[in-house]
Design a protein around this motif. Sequence first.
Motif, short mmCIF file in Angstrom:
data_model
loop_
_atom_site.label_atom_id
_atom_site.label_comp_id
_atom_site.label_asym_id
_atom_site.label_seq_id
_atom_site.Cartn_x
_atom_site.Cartn_y
_atom_site.Cartn_z
N TYR A 262 59.50 -57.54 30.08
CA TYR A 262 60.35 -58.42 30.91
C TYR A 262 59.52 -59.31 31.83
CZ TYR A 262 65.00 -56.69 29.70
OH TYR A 262 66.16 -56.41 29.04
N VAL B 143 62.80 -55.61 38.80
CA VAL B 143 63.02 -55.53 37.35
C VAL B 143 63.75 -54.21 37.07
CG1 VAL B 143 61.89 -55.51 35.09
CG2 VAL B 143 61.02 -56.97 36.92
N TYR C 258 59.06 -52.91 31.27
CA TYR C 258 58.68 -53.70 32.45
C TYR C 258 57.67 -54.79 32.05
CZ TYR C 258 56.80 -55.34 36.77
OH TYR C 258 56.40 -56.19 37.78
#
Length: 489
Positions: free
Chosen positions: A192, A169, A189
């Motif tokens: 996502y 990521v 993070y």
Amino acid sequence: MTRISISTDVDAGTISRHIYGHFAEHLGRCIYDGLFVGQSSPIPNTRGIRNDVVEALKHIHIPNLRWPGGCFADEYHWMDGIGPPDKRPTMLNTYWGRVVEDNAFGTHEFMDLCEQLGTDAYICGNVGSGTVREMQQWVEYLTAEAGPMADLRAKNGHSKPWRVPFWGVGNENWACGGDMRPEYYADLYRHYISYVRNFGDNHLCRIACGPYGDDLHWTETLIRQAGKKFHAMGMHFYCGSGRQKQLAVDGNEDDWYFLLHNAKRMDDLLKAQIAVMDQHDSIGRITMIVDEWGTWHEVEADTHPKFLYQQNTIRDAIAASVTLDIFNHHCRRVSGANIAQTVNVLQAMVLTEGDRMLLTPTYHVFEMYVPHHDAICLPCHVTTNTLGEGDTEVPAISASASRAENGSVYVTITNLNASNTESVSIALHGLDASSLQARVLSGDALNSHNTFDQPNTVRPVAFDGAVLTRNGLDVEMPPRSVVAIAVPA
Ligand code: AHR
């Protein structure tokens, strides 16, 4: 005299083959020219992918390949790289030389490359300039059995989902990947990854963008805020060049030891990072993947400064072997690593020029270390003298040992001494050795390397400097050398 004590019946963890991973970015001539020449090229290829390079890389059993970057990953929009190649939009590769990227090499070509190499895909998604939806759809396109993205994949010629074991990521989100603070990245993070899902049998190893080298604040913040949501954390560290940035083939003994001292720093950096991980994750659930590492020299004359094309000498090979030893010793936490980069960029395995290709000294180290892949790490206690001092101090000898399933033991030893032989006495506890096979990689000079006209100057050859003793082995290590010894059970 160096003494190495190896306990052959003790298990110090499994050395994941993924420690021997590689990295291919849309940077300079890594992808285009290096791995991919297109189907119409006179250079022999399979669906555009160079046959000679694939053949060479298969011998080092690449376990995983990280793509599409690097800094490029946070500028890459994957939908530009699917569908008929002549209909794909172009973009400016703004980070790496502002060259036009025509997206000829995209998702299907990368997965084809992985299949030809027999390697696992490690895809790094775009956080810096991408969207959550874009990342969600890419995972779906690659791995879902049904749905609109699976339909689009089938329309583009691949009905079956692919297997993608590793998902990153973002890349260096503290720098080129968006210049973020760890607090902000940790929240991003979490955002996502909520949409990065497993489909069918595909289980992603979710990898967060970790720190550079000694940045413990990044690590601490990330694990505290988001650690429950990832399996592994990336870390980057480049050991650089000589005292001044110089061509790979330049440098004196001071530069030699300066570079190797920096390569050895990886051990202290990992110890410090792992101490932070231990505080938050005492059971060791989260692992470290050093997904960028290697030497970084001045670019070769008459090459684009942003293409990062460098030669590769026996000094680079030694930097690689001592670093791999460090990863092996930390194998309980370090589950993977990716040297930068596979072809024509930084510490490459292979260099190409038109239809010619050469294997670098670093390639040969990776080949000599193949028996360590997925083997049991054996405790290996090295008592050796030091060379240099201060910022050039290094141990004379570095080593790794592992045990294969059939009980045979494999030892790799590196002599960091730039000019002298080192005598090594190895005690092999728990093994009655009756035979051995040995090979050596060394160079006549500090800068021995391979060229397109003389591609075999540095390559492993049979070695008769290792002999069996009553309780192990005696080895006369030539200057600047890596020796690999197989001892059958
Ligand atoms: O490997 C070259 C570059 O180094 C990568 O793109 C980036 O992640 C790192 O700074």
